[in-house]
Design a protein around this motif. Structure first.
Motif, PDB file in Angstrom:
ATOM      1  N   LEU A  16     -17.692  27.179 -48.479  1.00  0.00           N
ATOM      2  CA  LEU A  16     -17.366  28.486 -47.903  1.00  0.00           C
ATOM      3  C   LEU A  16     -16.740  29.379 -48.974  1.00  0.00           C
ATOM      4  O   LEU A  16     -17.077  30.556 -49.107  1.00  0.00           O
ATOM      5  N   ARG A  40     -14.792  23.887 -48.209  1.00  0.00           N
ATOM      6  CA  ARG A  40     -15.900  23.926 -47.258  1.00  0.00           C
ATOM      7  C   ARG A  40     -15.447  24.577 -45.950  1.00  0.00           C
ATOM      8  O   ARG A  40     -14.252  24.718 -45.689  1.00  0.00           O
ATOM      9  N   GLN A  41     -16.429  24.927 -45.135  1.00  0.00           N
ATOM     10  CA  GLN A  41     -16.148  25.435 -43.797  1.00  0.00           C
ATOM     11  C   GLN A  41     -15.296  24.415 -43.036  1.00  0.00           C
ATOM     12  O   GLN A  41     -15.553  23.212 -43.097  1.00  0.00           O
ATOM     13  N   ASN A  42     -14.279  24.904 -42.341  1.00  0.00           N
ATOM     14  CA  ASN A  42     -13.432  24.067 -41.478  1.00  0.00           C
ATOM     15  C   ASN A  42     -12.809  22.876 -42.218  1.00  0.00           C
ATOM     16  O   ASN A  42     -12.639  21.802 -41.649  1.00  0.00           O
ATOM     17  N   ASN A  76     -18.430  32.982 -48.822  1.00  0.00           N
ATOM     18  CA  ASN A  76     -19.737  33.220 -48.180  1.00  0.00           C
ATOM     19  C   ASN A  76     -20.701  33.964 -49.103  1.00  0.00           C
ATOM     20  O   ASN A  76     -21.474  34.820 -48.659  1.00  0.00           O
ATOM     21  N   ASP A 166     -11.876  33.378 -41.646  1.00  0.00           N
ATOM     22  CA  ASP A 166     -12.632  32.158 -41.928  1.00  0.00           C
ATOM     23  C   ASP A 166     -11.779  31.154 -42.698  1.00  0.00           C
ATOM     24  O   ASP A 166     -12.022  29.948 -42.638  1.00  0.00           O
ATOM     25  N   LEU A 167     -10.799  31.680 -43.445  1.00  0.00           N
ATOM     26  CA  LEU A 167     -10.003  30.858 -44.364  1.00  0.00           C
ATOM     27  C   LEU A 167      -8.579  31.376 -44.371  1.00  0.00           C
ATOM     28  O   LEU A 167      -8.355  32.593 -44.412  1.00  0.00           O
ATOM     29  N   ARG A 193      -7.463  24.367 -38.092  1.00  0.00           N
ATOM     30  CA  ARG A 193      -8.771  23.935 -38.604  1.00  0.00           C
ATOM     31  C   ARG A 193      -9.706  23.588 -37.450  1.00  0.00           C
ATOM     32  O   ARG A 193     -10.877  23.944 -37.447  1.00  0.00           O
ATOM     33  N   GLY A 196     -11.510  26.383 -36.024  1.00  0.00           N
ATOM     34  CA  GLY A 196     -12.573  27.026 -36.786  1.00  0.00           C
ATOM     35  C   GLY A 196     -12.169  27.764 -38.044  1.00  0.00           C
ATOM     36  O   GLY A 196     -12.992  28.458 -38.635  1.00  0.00           O
ATOM     37  N   THR A 197     -10.915  27.626 -38.473  1.00  0.00           N
ATOM     38  CA  THR A 197     -10.464  28.290 -39.701  1.00  0.00           C
ATOM     39  C   THR A 197     -10.183  27.247 -40.776  1.00  0.00           C
ATOM     40  O   THR A 197      -9.418  26.306 -40.543  1.00  0.00           O
ATOM     41  N   ALA A 198     -10.799  27.385 -41.932  1.00  0.00           N
ATOM     42  CA  ALA A 198     -10.491  26.514 -43.072  1.00  0.00           C
ATOM     43  C   ALA A 198      -9.119  26.876 -43.630  1.00  0.00           C
ATOM     44  O   ALA A 198      -8.651  28.005 -43.457  1.00  0.00           O
TER      45      ALA A 198
END
Length: 246
Positions: A16, A40-42, A76, A166-167, A193, A196-198
């Motif tokens: 991500l 990475r994502q999540n 992204n 996202d993060l 996490r 849905g948030t890294a």
């Protein structure tokens, strides 16, 4: 697992967030010498290392609070290398600094409103976060300065999460907290996490952070020293001897 595996800093293709060859510092003092980080994502990623390793400098450079001397930052696939900190949330990155992370004279509710400045309808998100942090739900009309240290940390995280990034970068979440509150703080980070948030954490309480982290990076003298998943870091005799104190 051998030490050589930990010392290999892999490049993750499906990350991500990626930072490559990060160099930064203060004035003429170079602190970071080509640091690489992937998230990475999540995923929860921990950065740790001895005092003076460059951890706080790294998180400031990644978040645009310090200008990059060289290197690239992407989320992204979008280049963030020249993006300043006040624009990061528009690119999906939130930040919880170690200190001065709430507005003490404003209420819990008003602090959350500031976090929601980019939202057209903040109420559903506010409700979600007050479910995640139920202690704040009972204190929405109190000013932040009347909250305990642990509650202020919850508020700082909730405010940073209002735009649903996202993060999330978190600098030293356990600083100044009792052992019981440290455990609760990391439980919240695990839940963040799960929602849905890294998360990227800079943290001195390595044992607590590794209990929720997926992977960790060790910085030393402004450079990557080791990287590995959390289980292998905890198993590594070399890392235990050097950094974990047992």
């Amino acid at each position: 697992m051998g030490n050589q595996d930990l010392e290999t800093i892999p490049v993750i293709d499906n990350a991500l967030f990626s930072a490559r060859d990060i160099e930064a510092g203060y004035g003429e003092l170079q602190v970071l010498h080509g640091v690489d980080i992937d998230i990475r994502q999540n995923e929860i990623v921990l950065v740790f290392g001895p005092n003076g390793a460059g951890k706080s400098t790294l998180i400031k450079a990644l978040y645009g609070r310090l200008p990059l001397w060289s290197g690239t930052i992407e989320i992204n696939g979008s280049d963030l290398s020249d993006v300043r900190s006040n624009q990061m949330i528009e690119h999906g990155i939130g930040f919880v600094p170690q200190t001065e992370n709430v507005f003490p004279n404003l209420t819990v509710s008003e602090n959350l409103d500031i976090g929601a400045i980019h939202l057209t309808d903040a109420e559903p998100r506010r409700a979600e976060l007050l479910e995640l942090f139920p202690q704040l739900k009972q204190r929405v009309t109190q000013t932040a300065e009347t909250l305990s240290g642990g509650e202020q940390q919850m508020l700082a995280m909730a405010r940073a999460l209002m735009p649903n990034p996202d993060l999330l970068f978190i600098d030293e979440p356990s600083a100044g907290l009792s052992p019981q509150l440290i455990d609760r703080t990391f439980d919240h980070i695990a839940q963040i996490r799960k929602n849905g948030t890294a998360v990227l954490i800079i943290e001195q309480d390595i044992h607590a952070a590794l209990s929720v982290a997926d992977r960790g990076y060790v910085l030393e003298m402004g450079e990557n020293r080791f990287e590995g998943d959390a289980v292998n870091i905890q198993k590594s005799q070399q890392i235990r001897d050097l950094y974990l104190g047992r």
